[in-house]
Structure formats: C-alpha cells, structure tokens
Design a protein around this motif. Structure first.
Motif, PDB file in Angstrom:
ATOM      1  N   SER A   1       0.931  -1.022   0.024  1.00  0.00           N
ATOM      2  CA  SER A   1      -0.087  -0.115   0.133  1.00  0.00           C
ATOM      3  C   SER A   1       0.830   1.350   0.012  1.00  0.00           C
ATOM      4  O   SER A   1       0.285   2.384   0.151  1.00  0.00           O
ATOM      5  CB  SER A   1      -0.922   0.109   1.248  1.00  0.00           C
ATOM      6  N   ALA A   2       2.181   1.364   0.000  1.00  0.00           N
ATOM      7  CA  ALA A   2       3.032   2.191  -0.016  1.00  0.00           C
ATOM      8  C   ALA A   2       2.812   3.252  -1.267  1.00  0.00           C
ATOM      9  O   ALA A   2       2.969   4.374  -0.882  1.00  0.00           O
ATOM     10  CB  ALA A   2       4.400   1.791   0.037  1.00  0.00           C
ATOM     11  N   GLU A   3       2.246   2.974  -2.402  1.00  0.00           N
ATOM     12  CA  GLU A   3       2.207   3.744  -3.504  1.00  0.00           C
ATOM     13  C   GLU A   3       0.881   3.492  -3.975  1.00  0.00           C
ATOM     14  O   GLU A   3       0.138   2.251  -4.081  1.00  0.00           O
ATOM     15  CB  GLU A   3       3.362   3.499  -4.516  1.00  0.00           C
ATOM     16  N   PRO A   4       0.165   4.499  -4.639  1.00  0.00           N
ATOM     17  CA  PRO A   4      -1.082   4.048  -5.477  1.00  0.00           C
ATOM     18  C   PRO A   4      -0.555   3.181  -6.427  1.00  0.00           C
ATOM     19  O   PRO A   4       0.426   3.068  -7.143  1.00  0.00           O
ATOM     20  CB  PRO A   4      -1.488   5.391  -5.905  1.00  0.00           C
ATOM     21  N   HIS A   5      -1.564   2.043  -6.667  1.00  0.00           N
ATOM     22  CA  HIS A   5      -1.417   1.032  -7.536  1.00  0.00           C
ATOM     23  C   HIS A   5      -2.520   0.509  -8.224  1.00  0.00           C
ATOM     24  O   HIS A   5      -2.965  -0.633  -8.426  1.00  0.00           O
ATOM     25  CB  HIS A   5      -0.535  -0.198  -6.836  1.00  0.00           C
ATOM     26  N   HIS A   6      -3.177   1.562  -9.072  1.00  0.00           N
ATOM     27  CA  HIS A   6      -4.136   0.985  -9.814  1.00  0.00           C
ATOM     28  C   HIS A   6      -4.002   0.150 -11.072  1.00  0.00           C
ATOM     29  O   HIS A   6      -2.695   0.275 -11.671  1.00  0.00           O
ATOM     30  CB  HIS A   6      -5.185   2.376 -10.397  1.00  0.00           C
ATOM     31  N   ALA A   7      -5.053  -0.496 -11.675  1.00  0.00           N
ATOM     32  CA  ALA A   7      -4.823  -1.617 -12.740  1.00  0.00           C
ATOM     33  C   ALA A   7      -4.065  -0.708 -13.699  1.00  0.00           C
ATOM     34  O   ALA A   7      -4.443   0.418 -14.331  1.00  0.00           O
ATOM     35  CB  ALA A   7      -5.958  -2.290 -12.978  1.00  0.00           C
ATOM     36  N   GLY A   8      -3.139  -1.261 -14.662  1.00  0.00           N
ATOM     37  CA  GLY A   8      -2.710  -0.655 -15.713  1.00  0.00           C
ATOM     38  C   GLY A   8      -1.225   0.365 -15.315  1.00  0.00           C
ATOM     39  O   GLY A   8      -0.580   0.792 -16.337  1.00  0.00           O
ATOM     40  N   SER A   9      -0.954   0.572 -14.066  1.00  0.00           N
ATOM     41  CA  SER A   9       0.145   1.188 -13.788  1.00  0.00           C
ATOM     42  C   SER A   9       1.371   0.465 -13.502  1.00  0.00           C
ATOM     43  O   SER A   9       1.340  -0.827 -13.324  1.00  0.00           O
ATOM     44  CB  SER A   9      -0.311   2.312 -12.597  1.00  0.00           C
TER      45      SER A   9
ATOM     46  N   ALA B   1       4.542  -3.723 -10.022  1.00  0.00           N
ATOM     47  CA  ALA B   1       5.470  -3.776  -9.108  1.00  0.00           C
ATOM     48  C   ALA B   1       4.747  -4.508  -7.856  1.00  0.00           C
ATOM     49  O   ALA B   1       5.355  -5.501  -7.180  1.00  0.00           O
ATOM     50  CB  ALA B   1       5.791  -2.502  -8.576  1.00  0.00           C
ATOM     51  N   VAL B   2       3.513  -4.158  -7.448  1.00  0.00           N
ATOM     52  CA  VAL B   2       3.006  -5.200  -6.617  1.00  0.00           C
ATOM     53  C   VAL B   2       2.865  -6.501  -6.892  1.00  0.00           C
ATOM     54  O   VAL B   2       2.965  -7.533  -6.102  1.00  0.00           O
ATOM     55  CB  VAL B   2       1.410  -4.476  -6.214  1.00  0.00           C
ATOM     56  N   ALA B   3       2.410  -6.828  -8.013  1.00  0.00           N
ATOM     57  CA  ALA B   3       2.385  -8.199  -8.809  1.00  0.00           C
ATOM     58  C   ALA B   3       3.839  -8.700  -8.426  1.00  0.00           C
ATOM     59  O   ALA B   3       3.838  -9.984  -7.945  1.00  0.00           O
ATOM     60  CB  ALA B   3       1.973  -8.245 -10.037  1.00  0.00           C
ATOM     61  N   GLU B   4       4.755  -8.034  -8.853  1.00  0.00           N
ATOM     62  CA  GLU B   4       6.278  -8.804  -8.709  1.00  0.00           C
ATOM     63  C   GLU B   4       6.645  -8.967  -7.290  1.00  0.00           C
ATOM     64  O   GLU B   4       7.485  -9.933  -7.090  1.00  0.00           O
ATOM     65  CB  GLU B   4       6.928  -7.850  -9.504  1.00  0.00           C
TER      66      GLU B   4
ATOM     67  N   LEU C   1       2.316  10.608  -4.948  1.00  0.00           N
ATOM     68  CA  LEU C   1       2.261  11.037  -6.617  1.00  0.00           C
ATOM     69  C   LEU C   1       1.623   9.841  -7.080  1.00  0.00           C
ATOM     70  O   LEU C   1       1.285   8.691  -6.730  1.00  0.00           O
ATOM     71  CB  LEU C   1       3.634  11.234  -6.996  1.00  0.00           C
ATOM     72  N   HIS C   2       1.119  10.126  -8.423  1.00  0.00           N
ATOM     73  CA  HIS C   2       0.368   9.146  -9.439  1.00  0.00           C
ATOM     74  C   HIS C   2      -0.757   8.529  -8.766  1.00  0.00           C
ATOM     75  O   HIS C   2      -1.492   7.539  -9.162  1.00  0.00           O
ATOM     76  CB  HIS C   2       1.500   8.192  -9.622  1.00  0.00           C
ATOM     77  N   GLN C   3      -1.615   9.294  -8.189  1.00  0.00           N
ATOM     78  CA  GLN C   3      -2.847   9.035  -7.819  1.00  0.00           C
ATOM     79  C   GLN C   3      -3.970   9.307  -8.786  1.00  0.00           C
ATOM     80  O   GLN C   3      -3.925  10.123  -9.757  1.00  0.00           O
ATOM     81  CB  GLN C   3      -3.581   9.997  -6.524  1.00  0.00           C
ATOM     82  N   LEU C   4      -4.964   8.400  -9.036  1.00  0.00           N
ATOM     83  CA  LEU C   4      -5.757   8.158 -10.132  1.00  0.00           C
ATOM     84  C   LEU C   4      -6.737   9.302  -9.796  1.00  0.00           C
ATOM     85  O   LEU C   4      -7.376   9.181  -8.498  1.00  0.00           O
ATOM     86  CB  LEU C   4      -6.195   6.949 -10.445  1.00  0.00           C
ATOM     87  N   PRO C   5      -7.258  10.202 -10.528  1.00  0.00           N
ATOM     88  CA  PRO C   5      -8.221  11.403 -10.153  1.00  0.00           C
ATOM     89  C   PRO C   5      -9.577  10.638  -9.668  1.00  0.00           C
ATOM     90  O   PRO C   5      -9.709   9.459 -10.181  1.00  0.00           O
ATOM     91  CB  PRO C   5      -8.275  12.068 -11.356  1.00  0.00           C
ATOM     92  N   THR C   6     -10.470  11.419  -9.303  1.00  0.00           N
ATOM     93  CA  THR C   6     -11.671  10.813  -8.887  1.00  0.00           C
ATOM     94  C   THR C   6     -12.525  10.725 -10.100  1.00  0.00           C
ATOM     95  O   THR C   6     -12.781  11.811 -10.699  1.00  0.00           O
ATOM     96  CB  THR C   6     -12.451  11.809  -7.893  1.00  0.00           C
TER      97      THR C   6
END
Ligand SMILES: [Zn+2]
Length: 701
Positions: free
Chosen positions: A54-62, A67-70, A126-131
């Motif tokens: 949960s350290a960084e925003p990790h929406h699908a496609g990013s 990195a989370v998958a790895e 940084l890199h949050q997906l907008p609402t």
C-alpha cells in the motif's frame, strides 16, 4: 476418571466434530496437521505485506500495479511455489478531463480533488488516479440539475408522481442502496443527459461518526471512485466478452461494447455536491430522500444548472495476474484455487490489500506445512488478480482463457477481498454450506474465543431465541468469483470479516495503511484468523478422500428461493406454474438424502485407492456445471448459471433462480414459466448426477 471413560469421551467428541470426506484413519492425522497449520499465520507478517503493497497508489494498468504483482511473485517463489505472472490486456480508461460547473444561478467550479492530510502521508502520494467512474461515457452536457435520491427505479416512479420528467436533465444521486453502475444505467433508461453520484454524509460521513483523520468516516472532500461497467450484462474486458483478451486477439470496436455506460457519470464529494444542491428549487424532497447536508433538500429540477464535461483516453493497458501452485500428489488434475485481487483504486490498504495480505500469509502457512512433510493430494493454486476494480477484469480474462481446462479440473474457487474486524461473512454455492459450517465450527473468533460459527451472530429482530441456523449467503457480483461461478459453473465461496469499526474511506485516497491500522483490524488478529480459515479450507479440500459437497442444503435452499418467488408474484401467483419445479425439487431432495447415506458409508470405510476415488470426486465437483447452460440467462448470454446471478437492477446483489425471478419481477409470465422449465431441467440433470455418484460410491470396495 478411569481410562476407558476418557477414551469414551474423546471418541464421542471426535464423532461430533468429524471432518467431512476424511475416513477415520486419515482424519486423526489430518486434524493434527491442521491444528499445526493454524498456528503458523503471523499478524506482523500480514502487516508487513500490507505496508509494502500500500506504499504507493497501484491502480490497474500502472507500473505500480506491476510492481505489486512482482512483489507478491517474489514472496511466493521464495516460499517454494511454482509461480508466474500471466498478462492480459484490457480496455482500462483513465480520465483526461473532468469539469463540473454550476453555471446558474451562481457560478461554482467543483474541486473534484481529495486534499492531502498532514496525519496521513500517503494522501500526498504522487500518481493518484483522479476521482472518476471507470467506463463512464465521454461527453459535454449542460442541463438543469435534478435530485433523484439513491437513483433506484422506485425513486424515478416517485418523480413521475410529482410530475417531474428527468429527460435531458443532469441527475445527482447519492451512493448507497444500489450499486453505482445500476444508478447510471437506470438514469440512462430515463433519458437523463448526465449523472453525478455523491457520498451523502448521512450514509458514510459525519452523520455516522467523526470523519477522517479524527474518526473512521468520510471527510468532506472524500470521493468514492468506482466502475460503472454494466456488470449484470457481462464482466471483464468490455471489448472481449466470452474470450480472453491477449495481445493480437480479436477485440470489439469501442462502439460495439455493450457494457460501457452510455452517458457521462462522475462521483463527487459531499462538499462539492452541497454547493450544487443548495441551489435546487422545486418540491421539498420526501423525508426518506433527505440526507445530512445542512439545508432543506429540494428535488429541482433547477434553478441550479450544471455543466458536466468528461473525457477519457480509452486506452488498452496490461493486466498482470499472479498464479502460484503446489502440485497435488494423488490427483494433480483436480484443482483448488484461492484468489484475491491486488489492484486498488489508490493505495487500497483495506480494498484489496487486507484480503491479499491474508491470502499471502495463508500461502506461506501451507508452504511451511510442506516443509514438515505435508502434501496436498489435489493441486492447490493461489491467485492475485489485477484490474478487479474496473470490472473483475483479471480474473475474468483468466477464466475465459483457461475455460476448457477449468471445466475439467477446477473443483472449488475461494475468494476474499477487503476484510476488517467483526463477524465472518460467508457466501457461496450451497453445496459447500455444510463444509463451511464445519470449518467455522473448528476455528475460534479471536475476541470471544467462541467458535466462529457461534460468535457474533445475534438472532434477528432482537429476540432472545437461539441464533438462527448458519446459512451461506448467495453470490452477486461484488468480487472476482463471478466468472468462476456464473460463467464457468465452478462452486465458489467468498469470505471476509466485517461489521465493526465502520468507515467512509472506500475507494478514496484515504484507504491507506494509516487509516487501516487506526480504524480497522489494526492488530491484524482477524487477518490472521482469515488466513487460518482459508488455510484450513484449502487443506481439507485438497486432502479429502471425498470432496465435502452436500446437496440437502442445495435442495432446501432452492425450496426457499422458489417460495420467495411466489411471494414476489403476490396476487399474480396463479399465473406462475412451478409444479414441475417443485416435483423436481422433491426428487432432488430424495437423491441428496440417498447420496449422503452412500457418501457417509464410503467415508466410514477405509479409503479406497486413489484411482477409484478420482472419478467420483470429479463427478462431485462437476455437479455445479449442471446449472450452467450454453444459452445463458435471458438477454445476457454470458451469464450461464441458472441458480445464481447478479440482479439486472441490483448490481452487486444476488438474484436466485434469476431467470424465473427477474421475469416474475417484471410480470413477464410467459418468460417466467419458460425459465421455470429451464430451471426444472437443470435440477433434473443434477438429480441424475447425484444418482450416478451414489452408484459409484456403492460400487467401491
Ligand atoms: Zn476489492
């Protein structure tokens, strides 16, 4: 106490709590191993996985999702799993432009952004997906604003009685009561030009308790992101319904994709919504429509006039599923799979990492057990799915790709997602109800020390009678089990803790490690318990000589569903012909009873050789396929299962005997009776299967 009495006591305790499908000589050893496995999960490790992922925003496609998958892949390999990433590609639109402006009677430009909180450093990542709402249409519309309460079909009926026509308006609906995609779909069906969905403070904000960071609830500028894909039609990549989307595979054109919403839809905070809604005139909203904003709720339309302008990039992006396995010793081609998604809208500590972290600890526990010499007799698989948030995309593409193999091999799919603290929730295929009951009987609630089966299930209506009998809920469309159950006909379960703590950070930037550790299962005792529950389930399912399916619960449950349908039909019940269905149900109940006797008799004897048991178990788990018919449900052929489906107008909510039930709800009697015939046919083939399995069991040595 004399020794014989002790022996007697232990035997009777043993008999009361036997484990389905384990012949007595195997059961004793299995029970010891299970007890050992349940001591392995550690809260501190679950905490570490969550903190890392949960350290960084990790929406699908990013890149962060990859990195989370790895990270998960690395852990699984370190623990000795045969693990890999399977990549698909799917339409995952991100917003390129979002404007909401009040243009009359005063001007206001909506902020559409969640502020950084000093108390939660992740809120400044940084890199949050907008609402936004994924799969909203692009568009630029200006129209009078109209308040539609929760945006349910009944709410539009009420507007009609008030003489208000929603056509061409921009509607504002509050979150809650129905799934967000359904609100947008119902709005579109009423000719609405655009749809705003906001979080009313009455539902998950200051009306319920202190708001974040002081408390758990939604702060003024908090926004619930989320998909508005038409999930009741089909899930997964909108451009590849029914087949896997991989590089080079066939894709629909954007305009051919039926699951994309036809109008612009945008979520909003209550701070922004309040600035628009306070300028509504027209009738005062009915009492049931009023939220907790600080003014009198009016319906409109106008004088507030709003411009809603949205654009999306409509890009195809990679989807990374992590798949790990431990091969089975006796029946490697019979699979048990446990999955949880890893993608989040933003940091996603609760949704989905609370569940994903518990899954990882469950996997590590079984890897540890393997080191002590334990081996699963069936193959165990763990999956971390990507792009669940967009519409169950990773799991659905995977099922569509491997469908033929899954049809043969996959016995049970277990799912988890967000999990918190409180009581355990369990839904799924009713042929596994008895199995779930036994697992919850054997594991304790960490707070009360009582078996999970008894803990925190106060009787309904505040009565002091004995708690209701445990029942599995039915599955709708809330998480990654949909393609498994509804499309492939694989018996499925969904599990998670909840009910205590409350919260209003769902799908916002505040669903963070800081929020979770302060307001949810902060010491991870329930996360650890969930690992113990799933590890136990996986050991039982992969180790049982006879898979623990039971069909008396299925017959009783269908009986209940059909009684509910008669109630829905009400005074028109005479138009509904369920005689065949009831006759078939009677036969199913009888066959289930016979099978249960044959099953128990076979399980009491010494275990037959594995090659004799293989086909019996395959027949047992493939009984769920009796419900899936190639033609699918009326108007939505992707949904094959005729016992469970998400409702066309309830979205996440389940409909049981959906073909019959939805026709009855719409008073389409001919279709209802046709569908009753279809359901009767499915019951008849299930009954025939049970008879065949009984015969196989009786033929065992
Ligand atoms: Zn989730």
């Amino acid at each position: 106490m004399p020794a014989w009495a002790l022996l007697f006591l232990s035997i009777s305790a043993f008999a009361q709590s036997s484990i389905r499908g384990f012949p007595p000589p195997l059961e004793a050893e299995h029970r010891q191993r299970e007890l050992k496995a349940r001591l392995i999960p550690e809260a501190s490790r679950i905490r570490t996985y969550m903190q890392r992922m949960s350290a960084e925003p990790h929406h699908a496609g990013s890149p962060a999702s990859r990195a989370v998958a790895e990270y998960a892949l690395g852990l699984l390999r370190e623990w000795g799993f045969d693990a890999r990433i399977e990549t698909f590609e799917a339409l995952l639109p991100y917003p390129t432009s979002r404007v909401v402006e009040l243009v009359e009677p005063v001007r206001y430009r909506a902020r559409l952004q969640e502020p950084i909180l000093e108390e939660d450093s992740d809120s400044g990542d940084l890199h949050q997906l907008p609402t936004y709402n994924a799969y909203s249409a692009s568009g630029d519309v200006t129209a009078p604003l109209l308040y539609v309460n929760y945006g349910l079909p009944d709410d539009y009926e009420h507007l009609k009685r008030l003489g208000i026509d929603p056509k061409g308006k921009i509607v504002i609906a509050r979150y809650g009561q129905s799934w967000r995609g359904t609100k947008a779909k119902v709005a579109h069906e009423h000719g609405v030009a655009g749809c705003i969905i906001y979080s009313d403070p009455r539902d998950d904000g200051y009306f319920r308790g202190d708001v974040y960071p002081a408390g758990a609830f939604r702060p003024p500028h908090g926004v619930q992101r989320g998909s508005v894909m038409d999930m009741p039609l089909y899930v997964g990549d909108p451009l590849s319904p029914g087949w896997a989307s991989e590089p080079g595979s066939k894709r629909l054109k954007l305009e051919e994709a039926q699951s994309i919403m036809k109008i612009p839809v945008l979520p909003m905070s209550y701070e922004d919504a309040s600035a628009l809604m306070r300028h509504l005139g027209g009738p005062v909203a009915p009492e049931a429509w009023r939220g907790a904003l600080g003014f009198t709720y009016h319906v409109g339309p106008g004088p507030a006039k709003v411009r809603l302008k949205l654009d999306f990039d409509w890009s195809t992006r990679p989807v990374h599923n992590v798949i790990a396995r431990i091969p089975g010793t006796d029946w490697p081609d019979q699979w048990i799979l446990y999955g949880n998604h890893h993608d989040a809208w933003v940091n996603g500590a609760s949704d989905p990492l609370s569940g994903a972290s518990s899954l990882l600890e469950s996997a590590r526990s079984l890897a540890e057990m393997r080191r002590t010499g334990w081996r699963p007799r069936r193959t165990l698989l763990f999956a971390l799915w990507d792009a669940e948030e967009f519409g169950l995309v990773g799991s659905t593409e995977w099922v569509e790709k491997h469908q033929e193999e899954l049809d043969q091999k996959l016995a049970v799919y277990i799912n988890s997602d967000s999990t918190g603290k409180g009581g355990i929730g369990a839904s799924g295929s009713h042929s596994l109800e008895q199995f779930v009951r036994e697992v919850l009987r054997d594991i304790q609630d960490p707070a009360s020390g009582k078996p999970l089966l008894e803990a925190r299930r106060p009787p309904r209506n505040g009565s002091t009678a004995t708690p209701e009998e445990f029942r599995l809920g039915s599955l709708g469309a809330g998480s990654d089990y949909v393609a498994f159950l509804d499309h492939a006909g694989v018996s499925s379960l969904n599990l998670g803790f909840g009910g205590e703590g409350g919260g209003g950070v769902y799908h916002s930037i505040y669903d963070s490690f800081a929020w979770y550790t302060r307001f949810s299962d902060g010491d991870f005792t329930y996360g650890r318990t969930l690992s113990a529950v799933t590890a136990t389930m996986l050991m039982r399912l992969s180790g049982a000589a006879f898979l623990p399916f039971e069909f008396g619960s299925v017959a009783r449950t269908i009986q209940r569903f059909s009684e509910e349908i008669v109630k829905v039909a009400g005074k028109d019940a005479g138009k509904l012909d369920l005689r065949d269905l009831n006759t078939e149900l009677g036969k199913l109940a009888a066959a289930a009873k016979t099978l249960e006797a044959d099953y128990q008799a076979a399980a009491r004897r010494d275990s037959a050789p594995p090659d004799r048991l293989g086909p019996i178990n395959e027949a047992l788990y493939r009984t769920e396929r009796a419900w899936t018919l190639a033609s699918g449900l009326p108007g939505r052929p992707w949904y094959k299962h005729h016992l469970y489906a998400p409702g066309m107008y309830t979205g996440y909510g389940a409909k049981t005997l959906p073909g019959v039930r939805e026709a009855v709800e719409a008073a389409r009697w001919e279709e209802a009776n046709q569908q009753a015939t279809v359901a009767s046919g499915a019951i008849r083939s299930l009954t025939a299967e049970l008879g065949r399995i009984s015969a196989m069991l009786r033929a065992l040595p």
